[in-house]
Design an enzyme around this catalytic site. Structure first.
Site, PDB file in Angstrom:
ATOM      1  CG  ASP A 176      -5.330   1.625  11.564  1.00  0.00           C
ATOM      2  OD1 ASP A 176      -5.763   1.672  12.733  1.00  0.00           O
ATOM      3  OD2 ASP A 176      -4.602   0.712  11.146  1.00  0.00           O
ATOM      4  NE  ARG A 222      -2.514   1.898  12.873  1.00  0.00           N
ATOM      5  CZ  ARG A 222      -1.683   0.868  12.962  1.00  0.00           C
ATOM      6  NH1 ARG A 222      -0.664   0.921  13.812  1.00  0.00           N
ATOM      7  NH2 ARG A 222      -1.838  -0.207  12.224  1.00  0.00           N
ATOM      8  CB  SER A 226      -3.625  -8.389   6.990  1.00  0.00           C
ATOM      9  OG  SER A 226      -3.328  -7.045   7.290  1.00  0.00           O
ATOM     10  CG  ASP A 282      -1.970  -1.092   1.168  1.00  0.00           C
ATOM     11  OD1 ASP A 282      -2.381  -1.461   0.061  1.00  0.00           O
ATOM     12  OD2 ASP A 282      -2.360  -1.587   2.243  1.00  0.00           O
TER      13      ASP A 282
END
Length: 405
Positions: A121, A92, A170, A13
């Site tokens: 996120d 985060r 993932s 990504d």
């Protein structure tokens, strides 16, 4: 020269985002930023190698100490979301702040992430970044990218990714937790294989006792050995993980309303949360515990949303700090069968009297047992009256609703 800071992992990504930010968003320079919150070393190696192959200016910011402290703050709030300890959610905002700090230091005009439009996120990052004057960019979300499209684009541009193959699952890892999702795990009925776990061994019948010391709500030592937050968490991850402690397999409700299947490992978090709650049970009054459950739930919800700096959280922290003044003492934890079970607790601030609670003593601070008779008579009195009244038959009205005269 327009410059943008990109949250960079070296995965598919964020690798795709580098040329996209230049070609589609008109940025002349992209700065990659990786933030260390306790990931495995191989993740940094991947980020370094990919950045070098891209010719990307790349920085790594060490935020492990800050993150470790926030994790222990969450223990004071008994923080969890739908039954599992918060991990990614806590990390985060720490990551977002570190990236924003570097972006401002490098005089960037924009700041970007590679999150999709389906996850949490994106919201957690942007809650921090949108308080700045920088342009916030989300290429994957804004361009509707799919994994298949990214793989084709990477091949077309000869980008340094291995065909987009980042493994069967993932995985997101930090100091406090390890999450596993994707692949066959997206099927709720699929039974995950043992090899999805790295931090935790398969639970066994072996047992072990440890003693955790707390001061003002914070864990400070294990078996009389004092440790700093980062060291203590790492130690318990290994210790509790060997006993299979801290596995969660759940259906999680995301902020956008999607329900997803998630698997987590969090051995240290589970151990510390169980121990802390046990110590609170010894030192806090019933009223404090009842009200604190509401505060804990609100704190956890805001943390899950990535809004740890919201004014409400500041107010909640003031309450937490006051209650934690007496959460000092030790808790004995027994590791057994994948569980971290409190089996003993001690504190000089205990709201408990052994002699008062004992069945072998006649009085409680001069109060005779017979004195409870009056309390017992009144207990439930109003409820008994209400139940008796409900049994009375209501008089029936005349059929025409009028009088008989």
């Amino acid at each position: 020269m327009k410059k943008v800071a990109l949250a960079f992992s070296g995965g598919l990504d964020t690798t795709v985002c580098v040329p996209i930010l230049e070609e589609e968003y008109g940025y002349d320079e992209v700065v990659g930023v990786t933030v260390d919150v306790g990931q495995p070393e191989e993740e940094f190696e991947e980020a370094y190698e990919t950045a070098e192959a891209l010719g990307l200016e790349h920085y790594v910011v060490d935020a492990k100490q800050e993150f470790a402290q926030l994790c222990l703050d969450s223990v004071c709030a008994n923080a969890d979301y739908q039954g599992y300890p918060l991990g990614t959610a806590l990390a985060r905002p720490v990551i977002a702040k570190a990236i924003l700090g570097l972006a401002e230091e490098k005089d960037c005009d924009g700041i970007a992430h590679g999150c999709t439009g389906k996850g949490n996120d994106q919201l957690r990052f942007e809650a921090v970044w949108r308080a700045s004057d920088l342009e916030v960019i989300a290429p994957v979300r804004e361009m509707g990218m799919t994994r298949e499209w990214e793989i084709e684009y990477a091949a077309e541009k000869d980008l340094p990714v291995q065909g987009g193959n980042e493994g069967v699952w993932s995985i997101d890892t930090n100091l406090w937790s390890r999450s596993i999702e994707g692949g066959n795990l997206e099927e709720p009925g699929y039974v995950p294989p043992e090899d999805i776990y790295e931090w935790t061994d398969q639970p066994s019948d072996e047992t072990e006792l440890i003693e955790i010391a707390f001061e003002d709500g914070y864990p400070v030592a294990v078996d009389d050995e004092e440790m700093e937050p980062l060291e203590l968490i790492s130690f318990l991850n290994e210790k509790a993980g060997k006993h299979g402690v801290g596995r969660t397999d759940m259906m999680e409700d995301r902020m956008l309303g999607l329900k997803v299947r998630e698997n987590y490992e969090h051995p240290a978090a589970t151990t510390l949360l169980n121990a802390h709650e046990a110590l609170e049970g010894l030192v806090l009054t019933k009223e404090e515990r009842d009200f604190k459950a509401t505060v804990d739930n609100e704190w956890s919800q805001k943390a899950y949303e990535g809004l740890i700096d919201a004014p409400l959280v500041g107010a909640l922290n003031a309450f937490l700090e006051k209650t934690q003044e007496r959460v000092t003492g030790t808790v004995t934890i027994k590791f057994e069968g994948g569980q971290a079970r409190p089996v003993g607790r001690k504190s000089e601030y205990a709201a408990y009297s052994e002699s008062a609670a004992s069945f072998n003593t006649e009085t409680v601070d001069g109060i005779e047992q017979a004195d409870a008779t009056g309390v017992a008579k009144y207990h439930g009195f109003q409820a008994r009256l209400a139940n008796q009244s409900a049994k009375k038959q209501k008089p029936e009205l005349a059929a025409d609703g009028g009088s008989d005269e």
